[in-house]
Design a protein around this motif. Structure first.
Motif, mmCIF file in Angstrom:
data_model
loop_
_atom_site.group_PDB
_atom_site.id
_atom_site.type_symbol
_atom_site.label_atom_id
_atom_site.label_comp_id
_atom_site.label_asym_id
_atom_site.label_seq_id
_atom_site.Cartn_x
_atom_site.Cartn_y
_atom_site.Cartn_z
ATOM 1 N N ASN A 2 33.268 -20.454 5.499
ATOM 2 C CA ASN A 2 34.257 -21.038 4.580
ATOM 3 C C ASN A 2 33.698 -21.544 3.255
ATOM 4 O O ASN A 2 34.235 -22.483 2.679
ATOM 5 C CB ASN A 2 35.059 -22.151 5.270
ATOM 6 N N HIS A 3 32.617 -20.923 2.770
ATOM 7 C CA HIS A 3 32.086 -21.280 1.459
ATOM 8 C C HIS A 3 32.577 -20.267 0.431
ATOM 9 O O HIS A 3 32.913 -19.135 0.769
ATOM 10 C CB HIS A 3 30.556 -21.313 1.481
ATOM 11 N N GLU A 4 32.599 -20.695 -0.821
ATOM 12 C CA GLU A 4 33.032 -19.823 -1.915
ATOM 13 C C GLU A 4 31.803 -19.295 -2.650
ATOM 14 O O GLU A 4 30.940 -20.080 -3.064
ATOM 15 C CB GLU A 4 33.915 -20.620 -2.883
ATOM 16 N N ILE A 5 31.719 -17.980 -2.823
ATOM 17 C CA ILE A 5 30.627 -17.388 -3.576
ATOM 18 C C ILE A 5 31.100 -17.299 -5.029
ATOM 19 O O ILE A 5 31.997 -16.521 -5.349
ATOM 20 C CB ILE A 5 30.248 -15.986 -3.032
ATOM 21 N N VAL A 6 30.498 -18.110 -5.901
ATOM 22 C CA VAL A 6 30.957 -18.163 -7.286
ATOM 23 C C VAL A 6 30.207 -17.189 -8.182
ATOM 24 O O VAL A 6 30.640 -16.909 -9.301
ATOM 25 C CB VAL A 6 30.864 -19.591 -7.869
ATOM 26 N N GLY A 7 29.074 -16.664 -7.694
ATOM 27 C CA GLY A 7 28.325 -15.707 -8.493
ATOM 28 C C GLY A 7 27.156 -15.133 -7.721
ATOM 29 O O GLY A 7 26.765 -15.663 -6.678
ATOM 30 N N GLU A 8 26.633 -14.023 -8.253
ATOM 31 C CA GLU A 8 25.458 -13.380 -7.682
ATOM 32 C C GLU A 8 24.549 -12.941 -8.821
ATOM 33 O O GLU A 8 25.033 -12.520 -9.874
ATOM 34 C CB GLU A 8 25.857 -12.155 -6.852
ATOM 35 N N ALA A 9 23.246 -13.057 -8.603
ATOM 36 C CA ALA A 9 22.264 -12.644 -9.602
ATOM 37 C C ALA A 9 21.204 -11.778 -8.935
ATOM 38 O O ALA A 9 20.915 -11.949 -7.754
ATOM 39 C CB ALA A 9 21.627 -13.868 -10.248
ATOM 40 N N GLU A 10 20.628 -10.857 -9.726
ATOM 41 C CA GLU A 10 19.608 -9.935 -9.214
ATOM 42 C C GLU A 10 18.196 -10.377 -9.543
ATOM 43 O O GLU A 10 17.237 -9.788 -9.048
ATOM 44 C CB GLU A 10 19.828 -8.542 -9.807
ATOM 45 N N ASN A 11 18.048 -11.384 -10.419
ATOM 46 C CA ASN A 11 16.704 -11.862 -10.769
ATOM 47 C C ASN A 11 16.790 -13.310 -11.231
ATOM 48 O O ASN A 11 17.875 -13.855 -11.429
ATOM 49 C CB ASN A 11 16.072 -10.958 -11.841
ATOM 50 N N GLY A 12 15.633 -13.918 -11.391
ATOM 51 C CA GLY A 12 15.580 -15.328 -11.748
ATOM 52 C C GLY A 12 16.180 -15.645 -13.102
ATOM 53 O O GLY A 12 16.797 -16.685 -13.298
ATOM 54 N N ARG A 13 16.017 -14.741 -14.064
ATOM 55 C CA ARG A 13 16.564 -14.971 -15.402
ATOM 56 C C ARG A 13 18.096 -15.069 -15.338
ATOM 57 O O ARG A 13 18.700 -15.963 -15.917
ATOM 58 C CB ARG A 13 16.130 -13.847 -16.341
ATOM 59 N N GLU A 14 18.716 -14.140 -14.606
ATOM 60 C CA GLU A 14 20.171 -14.185 -14.411
ATOM 61 C C GLU A 14 20.568 -15.466 -13.678
ATOM 62 O O GLU A 14 21.596 -16.068 -13.989
ATOM 63 C CB GLU A 14 20.654 -12.990 -13.585
ATOM 64 N N ALA A 15 19.765 -15.859 -12.697
ATOM 65 C CA ALA A 15 20.064 -17.057 -11.904
ATOM 66 C C ALA A 15 20.117 -18.300 -12.787
ATOM 67 O O ALA A 15 21.029 -19.120 -12.666
ATOM 68 C CB ALA A 15 19.030 -17.238 -10.800
ATOM 69 N N VAL A 16 19.141 -18.439 -13.680
ATOM 70 C CA VAL A 16 19.093 -19.603 -14.571
ATOM 71 C C VAL A 16 20.339 -19.626 -15.463
ATOM 72 O O VAL A 16 20.995 -20.663 -15.609
ATOM 73 C CB VAL A 16 17.798 -19.596 -15.420
ATOM 74 N N ALA A 17 20.697 -18.477 -16.033
ATOM 75 C CA ALA A 17 21.865 -18.395 -16.907
ATOM 76 C C ALA A 17 23.152 -18.685 -16.133
ATOM 77 O O ALA A 17 24.013 -19.437 -16.601
ATOM 78 C CB ALA A 17 21.939 -17.013 -17.565
ATOM 79 N N LEU A 18 23.285 -18.102 -14.941
ATOM 80 C CA LEU A 18 24.495 -18.320 -14.150
ATOM 81 C C LEU A 18 24.595 -19.757 -13.653
ATOM 82 O O LEU A 18 25.689 -20.308 -13.577
ATOM 83 C CB LEU A 18 24.561 -17.343 -12.975
ATOM 84 N N TYR A 19 23.464 -20.367 -13.306
ATOM 85 C CA TYR A 19 23.507 -21.767 -12.875
ATOM 86 C C TYR A 19 24.078 -22.621 -14.005
ATOM 87 O O TYR A 19 24.950 -23.463 -13.782
ATOM 88 C CB TYR A 19 22.131 -22.289 -12.452
ATOM 89 N N GLN A 20 23.580 -22.398 -15.202
ATOM 90 C CA GLN A 20 24.034 -23.156 -16.369
ATOM 91 C C GLN A 20 25.536 -22.975 -16.585
ATOM 92 O O GLN A 20 26.252 -23.929 -16.855
ATOM 93 C CB GLN A 20 23.264 -22.679 -17.613
ATOM 94 N N GLN A 21 26.005 -21.754 -16.406
ATOM 95 C CA GLN A 21 27.415 -21.438 -16.645
ATOM 96 C C GLN A 21 28.330 -21.916 -15.513
ATOM 97 O O GLN A 21 29.382 -22.487 -15.758
ATOM 98 C CB GLN A 21 27.528 -19.914 -16.788
#
Length: 119
Positions: free
Chosen positions: A25-44
């Motif tokens: 029952n968790h919501e997946i708000v995003g997925e990233a393929e590398n650390g650079r994407e992860a940092v940007a998506l976390y911020q957003q």
């Protein structure tokens, strides 16, 4: 229910985690393929939790954890690693990860880790 960002360069692993977490029952708000994407998506997205692979192209999981924690000290991150990466897991915890999961994923371990980190 938590808002979760999944980070792994392997699509199969992202799909596996997505299915496990949605079943819990968790919501997946995003997925990233590398650390650079992860940092940007976390911020957003400002997710409640991140699952972060260690070995990825462009920026590895350790560097991504350090970057996210530098800008968001409250970030809750669970590292995901293959067997035999104990030294790297210790580095990840020192960098600010709250827990770690070993691949291949065990459903109950994933659910328990998420519950523990979200407390």
């Amino acid at each position: 229910m938590a808002r979760i960002l999944i980070v792994d360069d392997a699509k199969f692993m992202r799909v596996t985690l997505r299915n496990i977490l949605r079943q819990a029952n968790h919501e997946i708000v995003g997925e990233a393929e590398n650390g650079r994407e992860a940092v940007a998506l976390y911020q957003q997205l400002k997710p409640d939790l991140v699952t972060m692979d260690i070995t990825m192209p462009e920026m590895n999981g350790l560097d991504a954890v350090r970057e996210i924690k530098r800008n968001h000290p409250q970030a809750k991150i669970i590292m995901c690693s293959a067997m035999g990466q104990q030294k790297t897991i210790i580095e990840a915890i020192e960098a600010g990860a709250r827990d770690y999961l070993v691949k291949p994923f065990d459903v109950s371990s994933v659910v328990d880790s998420v519950k523990s980190v979200l407390r």
